[in-house]
Design an enzyme around this catalytic site. Structure first.
Site, PDB file in Angstrom:
ATOM      1  N   TYR A  91       0.811  -1.222   0.000  1.00 19.71           N
ATOM      2  CA  TYR A  91       0.000   0.000   0.000  1.00 19.71           C
ATOM      3  C   TYR A  91       0.844   1.273   0.000  1.00 19.71           C
ATOM      4  O   TYR A  91       0.331   2.355  -0.268  1.00 19.71           O
ATOM      5  CB  TYR A  91      -0.931   0.033   1.226  1.00 19.71           C
ATOM      6  N   HIS A 126       0.917 -11.695   2.285  1.00 19.56           N
ATOM      7  CA  HIS A 126      -0.127 -11.016   1.508  1.00 19.56           C
ATOM      8  C   HIS A 126      -0.784 -11.954   0.481  1.00 19.56           C
ATOM      9  O   HIS A 126      -2.007 -11.985   0.348  1.00 19.56           O
ATOM     10  CB  HIS A 126       0.474  -9.799   0.800  1.00 19.56           C
TER      11      HIS A 126
END
Length: 266
Positions: free
Chosen positions: A42, A100
């Site tokens: 992010y 992730h």
């Protein structure tokens, strides 16, 4: 805050960066959010670190989660990238660190061994996975003794993940729902519109209340004070059994996230 007392709802920060991200996190903590979710991908860990320093709420009262990106899943990079995440977030530890996606440099033995090292050193308090199938979770438990805290997956009314919910419940693992409003797509569903009127609440609150009623933790993204408050207050809603059945019986299955870099095992 101990993970046993994890909140019913958290703040997602995907696609939020810079001052907008910092301000949203500060506002969210002021409202009462105690679970903040981010990821190396992010590119906002530094912005969240600034927010944590600005907030008057002590670090130990927050649950901070991040995710190691697929290019950092070799053992050395799991360690080094986590240390960078800690520096950016201006904290000594992460409450939860996830893998992730099970892809690229992911290796069920070597990668997990590095996460075990992080746990042993106290740099992370819990290990989680994200976008893992039951088979991939079973593989971890087959080759490693590490405790898996939970699985963060796409989950909303248009992708109900019933088999996954059932599997994680049996495994005594938490389920965290990212994109819980399906990028706004669930809000126009006729049943959601109808229930929002009946309960005198917003469509997003009804959709989030449904998720929480299944003991799943939604992490909706929001930046405005109004939306942050609205999402947080979804915790107050108790849907009737009849209304839960109506929502559970929706037949639409629409996945929004399916990156091309996934492991062949996906």
């Amino acid at each position: 805050m101990k993970l046993e007392n994890i909140p019913k709802i958290g703040l997602g920060t995907y696609q939020m960066t810079g001052e907008k991200c910092t301000n949203a996190v500060v506002e969210a903590i002021d409202i009462g959010y105690r679970l903040i979710d981010t990821a190396q991908l992010y590119r906002n860990e530094e912005d969240i670190g600034v927010a944590l320093q600005k907030s008057s709420v002590p670090r130990e009262e927050l649950i901070l989660a991040s995710k190691v990106w697929v290019t950092n899943l070799s053992p050395k990079r799991v360690i080094s990238s986590t240390e960078k995440s800690l520096q950016k977030l201006k904290t000594d530890y992460l409450d939860i660190m996830y893998i992730h996606w099970p892809a690229v440099r992911y290796n069920v033995k070597k990668t997990i061994g590095a996460f075990q090292q992080l746990l042993d050193e106290g740099k992370i308090k819990a290990f989680g996975v994200s976008n893992f199938t039951p088979k991939l979770i079973d593989d971890i438990e087959k080759f490693n003794s590490i405790r898996i805290w939970g699985n963060q997956v796409e989950h909303h009314l248009l992708l109900q993940q019933k088999p996954m919910r059932s599997y994680l419940e049996k495994q005594n693992m938490k389920m965290v729902a990212y994109s819980p409003l399906a990028r706004g797509k669930v809000l126009s569903l006729p049943i959601i519109q109808e229930l929002a009127q009946n309960y005198e609440r917003s469509p997003s609150q009804i959709a989030l209340a449904w998720i929480m009623a299944h003991n799943v933790i939604p992490i909706p993204k929001a930046s405005s004070k109004n939306h942050l408050k609205q999402n947080f207050k979804a915790q107050e809603i108790v849907l009737t059994e009849e209304d839960m059945i109506k929502l559970d019986n929706l037949q639409i299955q629409k996945r929004l996230f399916s990156p091309p870099i996934l492991s062949p095992k996906w």
